[in-house]
Design a protein around this motif. Structure first.
Motif, PDB file in Angstrom:
ATOM      1  N   MET A   1       0.818  -1.203   0.000  1.00 33.12           N
ATOM      2  CA  MET A   1       0.000   0.000   0.000  1.00 33.12           C
ATOM      3  C   MET A   1       0.855   1.257   0.000  1.00 33.12           C
ATOM      4  O   MET A   1       0.379   2.301   0.352  1.00 33.12           O
ATOM      5  CB  MET A   1      -0.921   0.000   1.209  1.00 33.12           C
ATOM      6  N   GLY A   2       2.102   1.137  -0.381  1.00 30.65           N
ATOM      7  CA  GLY A   2       2.988   2.284  -0.385  1.00 30.65           C
ATOM      8  C   GLY A   2       2.734   3.223  -1.554  1.00 30.65           C
ATOM      9  O   GLY A   2       2.009   2.909  -2.492  1.00 30.65           O
ATOM     10  N   GLY A   3       3.355   4.377  -1.475  1.00 32.66           N
ATOM     11  CA  GLY A   3       3.247   5.369  -2.536  1.00 32.66           C
ATOM     12  C   GLY A   3       2.124   6.351  -2.270  1.00 32.66           C
ATOM     13  O   GLY A   3       1.186   6.066  -1.540  1.00 32.66           O
ATOM     14  N   LYS A   4       2.250   7.511  -2.888  1.00 31.14           N
ATOM     15  CA  LYS A   4       1.253   8.554  -2.637  1.00 31.14           C
ATOM     16  C   LYS A   4      -0.037   8.353  -3.420  1.00 31.14           C
ATOM     17  O   LYS A   4      -1.081   8.847  -3.015  1.00 31.14           O
ATOM     18  CB  LYS A   4       1.836   9.929  -2.937  1.00 31.14           C
ATOM     19  N   TRP A   5      -0.008   7.636  -4.525  1.00 33.50           N
ATOM     20  CA  TRP A   5      -1.171   7.559  -5.401  1.00 33.50           C
ATOM     21  C   TRP A   5      -2.252   6.628  -4.879  1.00 33.50           C
ATOM     22  O   TRP A   5      -3.436   6.891  -5.072  1.00 33.50           O
ATOM     23  CB  TRP A   5      -0.751   7.151  -6.803  1.00 33.50           C
ATOM     24  N   LYS A   6      -1.882   5.537  -4.251  1.00 30.79           N
ATOM     25  CA  LYS A   6      -2.890   4.553  -3.848  1.00 30.79           C
ATOM     26  C   LYS A   6      -3.900   5.125  -2.864  1.00 30.79           C
ATOM     27  O   LYS A   6      -5.097   4.887  -2.987  1.00 30.79           O
ATOM     28  CB  LYS A   6      -2.213   3.299  -3.308  1.00 30.79           C
ATOM     29  N   ALA A   7      -3.419   5.872  -1.895  1.00 28.56           N
ATOM     30  CA  ALA A   7      -4.340   6.482  -0.932  1.00 28.56           C
ATOM     31  C   ALA A   7      -5.296   7.446  -1.634  1.00 28.56           C
ATOM     32  O   ALA A   7      -6.499   7.478  -1.330  1.00 28.56           O
ATOM     33  CB  ALA A   7      -3.567   7.196   0.168  1.00 28.56           C
ATOM     34  N   LEU A   8      -4.772   8.216  -2.591  1.00 29.07           N
ATOM     35  CA  LEU A   8      -5.623   9.160  -3.312  1.00 29.07           C
ATOM     36  C   LEU A   8      -6.653   8.437  -4.179  1.00 29.07           C
ATOM     37  O   LEU A   8      -7.795   8.893  -4.321  1.00 29.07           O
ATOM     38  CB  LEU A   8      -4.759  10.088  -4.169  1.00 29.07           C
ATOM     39  N   ILE A   9      -6.273   7.298  -4.748  1.00 30.72           N
ATOM     40  CA  ILE A   9      -7.222   6.495  -5.535  1.00 30.72           C
ATOM     41  C   ILE A   9      -8.315   5.959  -4.622  1.00 30.72           C
ATOM     42  O   ILE A   9      -9.504   6.000  -4.974  1.00 30.72           O
ATOM     43  CB  ILE A   9      -6.486   5.352  -6.256  1.00 30.72           C
TER      44      ILE A   9
END
Length: 97
Positions: A1-9
């Motif tokens: 679940m790393g990275g900035k994009w997944k949370a925003l998605i």
């Protein structure tokens, strides 16, 4: 679940299913390639469901699975903390690489 994009998605899918282009509009700055890769990883993790409606033109929708909804519920307090502390967060000096 790393990275900035997944949370925003995940936040984009909070209110319900969206088509690919709709997800891309809800997540400004993400490239098409990164969105495709992130959605695939979220599907593999069982967080996002991909529904192919087998229509012409093609219609594919993405939505949160029950597991994804539970993850998003766990993220809500972190998001609220971020909103309350945005001024402090933005004031943190960024390291130059």
């Amino acid at each position: 679940m790393g990275g900035k994009w997944k949370a925003l998605i995940l936040w984009a899918l909070y209110d319900g299913a969206l088509r690919f282009a709709e997800v891309r509009r809800e997540v400004p700055g993400i490239s098409e390639r990164m969105l495709i890769l992130s959605l695939r990883e979220l599907q593999t993790a069982g967080v996002v469901h991909r529904e192919d409606h087998h229509e012409v033109p093609p219609k594919v929708e993405y939505s949160l699975t029950p597991f994804g909804k539970s993850l998003l519920e766990a993220m809500v307090p972190l998001g609220e903390w971020g909103e309350r502390n945005m001024a402090k967060i933005e004031a943190i000096p960024r390291e130059v690489s």
